[in-house]
Design a protein around this motif. Structure first.
Motif, PDB file in Angstrom:
ATOM      1  N   HIS A   1       0.833  -1.204   0.000  1.00  0.00           N
ATOM      2  CA  HIS A   1       0.000   0.000   0.000  1.00  0.00           C
ATOM      3  C   HIS A   1       0.868   1.255   0.000  1.00  0.00           C
ATOM      4  O   HIS A   1       1.736   1.429   0.845  1.00  0.00           O
ATOM      5  CB  HIS A   1      -0.914   0.019   1.229  1.00  0.00           C
TER       6      HIS A   1
ATOM      7  N   GLU B   1       0.580   5.380   0.108  1.00  0.00           N
ATOM      8  CA  GLU B   1      -0.370   6.422   0.460  1.00  0.00           C
ATOM      9  C   GLU B   1      -0.719   7.272  -0.766  1.00  0.00           C
ATOM     10  O   GLU B   1       0.154   7.647  -1.551  1.00  0.00           O
ATOM     11  CB  GLU B   1       0.214   7.331   1.532  1.00  0.00           C
ATOM     12  N   SER B   2      -1.986   7.569  -0.887  1.00  0.00           N
ATOM     13  CA  SER B   2      -2.423   8.499  -1.924  1.00  0.00           C
ATOM     14  C   SER B   2      -2.091   9.917  -1.462  1.00  0.00           C
ATOM     15  O   SER B   2      -1.829  10.153  -0.278  1.00  0.00           O
ATOM     16  CB  SER B   2      -3.932   8.367  -2.135  1.00  0.00           C
TER      17      SER B   2
ATOM     18  N   ASP C   1      -4.078  12.332  -0.980  1.00  0.00           N
ATOM     19  CA  ASP C   1      -5.055  12.715   0.053  1.00  0.00           C
ATOM     20  C   ASP C   1      -4.688  12.107   1.400  1.00  0.00           C
ATOM     21  O   ASP C   1      -4.797  12.764   2.445  1.00  0.00           O
ATOM     22  CB  ASP C   1      -6.457  12.253  -0.343  1.00  0.00           C
ATOM     23  N   GLU C   2      -4.256  10.844   1.396  1.00  0.00           N
ATOM     24  CA  GLU C   2      -3.884  10.179   2.644  1.00  0.00           C
ATOM     25  C   GLU C   2      -2.661  10.829   3.270  1.00  0.00           C
ATOM     26  O   GLU C   2      -2.575  10.955   4.504  1.00  0.00           O
ATOM     27  CB  GLU C   2      -3.625   8.687   2.387  1.00  0.00           C
TER      28      GLU C   2
ATOM     29  N   ASP D   1      -3.930  14.036   4.853  1.00  0.00           N
ATOM     30  CA  ASP D   1      -4.737  13.719   6.038  1.00  0.00           C
ATOM     31  C   ASP D   1      -3.835  13.339   7.211  1.00  0.00           C
ATOM     32  O   ASP D   1      -4.094  13.728   8.362  1.00  0.00           O
ATOM     33  CB  ASP D   1      -5.698  12.565   5.738  1.00  0.00           C
ATOM     34  N   ARG D   2      -2.778  12.588   6.928  1.00  0.00           N
ATOM     35  CA  ARG D   2      -1.861  12.187   7.994  1.00  0.00           C
ATOM     36  C   ARG D   2      -1.136  13.395   8.577  1.00  0.00           C
ATOM     37  O   ARG D   2      -0.990  13.523   9.787  1.00  0.00           O
ATOM     38  CB  ARG D   2      -0.851  11.164   7.455  1.00  0.00           C
TER      39      ARG D   2
ATOM     40  N   SER E   1      -9.604  18.003   3.167  1.00  0.00           N
ATOM     41  CA  SER E   1      -9.144  17.064   4.190  1.00  0.00           C
ATOM     42  C   SER E   1      -9.990  17.164   5.444  1.00  0.00           C
ATOM     43  O   SER E   1     -10.381  16.154   6.037  1.00  0.00           O
ATOM     44  CB  SER E   1      -7.672  17.334   4.520  1.00  0.00           C
TER      45      SER E   1
ATOM     46  N   ARG F   1     -13.275  15.427   4.911  1.00  0.00           N
ATOM     47  CA  ARG F   1     -13.213  13.960   4.890  1.00  0.00           C
ATOM     48  C   ARG F   1     -13.233  13.333   6.285  1.00  0.00           C
ATOM     49  O   ARG F   1     -13.446  12.127   6.419  1.00  0.00           O
ATOM     50  CB  ARG F   1     -11.942  13.490   4.167  1.00  0.00           C
TER      51      ARG F   1
END
Length: 479
Positions: free
Chosen positions: A8, A10-11, A13-14, A17-18, A123, A126
């Motif tokens: 995996h 991270e995108s 967006d991820e 967000d992180r 973000s 979401r």
């Protein structure tokens, strides 16, 4: 074999967000004093996150109270010369911020990630239950109305918006951000098409008309936005939104609306209508504000809020700073401050103010400061039409010089040219050369029963201009 964690990636967006979920990560906001940027920065600060920022107005010694407020909230306010960028984790900027600003030049040089304002807001959206309100007019008012309504229903909503709620404004709060355990209500700007980035639980689309671009150019962004919402609701009374109706709830006063308002009564200082068997009193004048109130009620119903409490919260709505804000009345002259800046908003405010002026037996004295040379040129004919269609011969229009915030704008139009167009249409129009001179003019000509309506956007100096008019009228009447 690779593990699931290794497989995996991270995108984008991820990754964002992180970063934003870590309160120690410092976000540097370029243009910190702007309506949208200040709301994002304050929301992060009130949530315990690290923030720094800069603004050209601060560097010029302007908006010192706003600078001090951010410092008191814990933000590092820096000179906009690139210093401090290296120690920031990410940099946030809006479409209005030019790429040549030193902070952005330095961010690119030291490879600090630069995110658009809308990506930061997306973000936040979401993270949980959310409502995003878009449209070319009324966004700030509907966001404020919905926040007030949900507060009354004990939903504890959070807030990120461009307008400043009178109920939230104070020494330590600009009024455009609030944290809460309930749904997050946000204003979703359509001007740069960034609205298509948002995927809220519920999306509200209020209207569509010419503003920053022709309506047909904005429609695809609204379509993308609607398709990404888990639920969507739009105004059925606006024919421009008809292509988006499939798969969406419809609110309005027309027969096609599923969430319908009945028995609309427009009054000089507000309106009344019925919704879901409840009579609703709207504390702001104009049909456009009745539609705004109905939008808030429709959203609250779709969120499952208790309708009787919602209607009470709406009736107690304290308004938005500079959204048809009544500044005061000096010896019979009513002074109103409004953010209206595009033809549709100007027309709505002029109609509401004219209705009030006629009810008081007076004239409408309308002041407008165009913002930006390109926008003024873009909707010049519609702007002239709005004033010419609504003002009567005894009313007066005063245009100020076009606001220039700096940068590389082409100054290829002037307020004098617009005034010439207005005069050709029979409008009693003139140029307010300076604000001081305009205050003097009004002090000498305004009569009991008149309504003074000051309109314009973007220029920070407009925040206190209507108050200056009111104070000058008060002094004139004392004399």
């Amino acid at each position: 074999m690779k593990s699931a964690e290794e497989t995996h990636r991270e995108s984008p967006d991820e990754v964002l967000d992180r970063i934003l979920s870590d309160p120690s990560c410092r976000v540097h906001f370029v243009g910190l004093a702007g309506a949208g940027m200040s709301a994002l920065a304050e929301f992060r600060l009130r949530g315990g996150g690290a923030v720094s920022g800069s603004d050209r107005f601060f560097d010029r010694g302007e908006l010192s109270d706003e600078k001090r407020r951010f410092e008191d909230l814990g933000a590092r306010v820096l000179v906009q010369d690139g210093r401090g960028i290296a120690s920031a984790d990410i940099v946030a900027a809006s479409t209005a911020v030019e790429a040549a600003i030193p902070d952005l030049v330095e961010a690119r040089r030291c490879e600090r990630p630069i995110y658009h304002r809308s990506e930061i807001l997306a973000s936040f959206i979401r993270r949980g239950r959310s409502v995003a309100v878009t449209g070319t007019s009324g966004k700030s008012t509907v966001v404020g109305m919905l926040w007030s309504a949900l507060r009354a229903a004990k939903e504890d909503p959070a807030l990120i918006t461009g307008g400043e709620l009178m109920a939230l404004r104070g020494p330590t709060a600009r009024g455009n951000a609030a944290v809460g355990s309930g749904p997050l209500i946000v204003e979703a700007d359509e001007s740069d098409r960034s609205v298509s980035r948002y995927a809220p639980s519920l999306g509200l689309i209020l209207n569509l008309h010419k503003d920053h671009a022709p309506a047909e150019e904005i429609l695809p962004a609204f379509r993308s936005f609607k398709d990404q919402c888990r639920e969507a609701c739009l105004l059925g009374d606006d024919p421009a939104l008809r292509p988006l109706r499939v798969g969406a709830e419809v609110f309005g006063f027309g027969e096609e609306a599923g969430l319908r308002g009945h028995n609309l009564q427009l009054e000089p200082f507000g309106s009344r209508f019925e919704f879901e068997g409840i009579e609703v009193a709207v504390p702001m004048p104009g049909r456009h504000n009745a539609e705004n109130a109905l939008a808030a009620l429709a959203a609250a119903k779709m969120l499952g809020a208790a309708m009787p409490a919602v209607s009470v919260g709406l009736e107690c709505f304290g308004g938005i700073h500079r959204r048809y804000e009544v500044v005061g009345e000096a010896e019979g002259v009513l002074v109103i401050d409004d953010f209206a800046h595009n033809p549709a908003k100007i027309a709505a405010s002029l109609k509401a103010a004219r209705r009030q002026a006629r009810a008081r037996g007076g004239r409408l004295l309308a002041i407008f400061q165009p913002h930006g040379f390109a926008p003024t040129k873009f909707y010049r004919s519609e702007l002239v039409e709005a004033f010419a269609e609504i003002l009567d011969p005894d009313d007066q229009a005063f245009l100020q010089e076009i606001f220039f915030a700096g940068g590389s704008a082409v100054k290829d139009i002037s307020s004098a040219e617009v005034i010439h167009d207005l005069q050709d249409r029979g409008v009693n129009a003139s140029l307010g050369s300076t604000r001081k001179a305009l205050c003097e003019k009004l002090a000498n000509t305004a009569l009991s029963g008149d309504v003074v309506l000051s309109m314009g956007a973007r220029d920070p100096g407009l925040n206190g201009f209507a108050q200056q008019i009111f104070e000058r009228l008060s002094v004139a009447n004392e004399g």
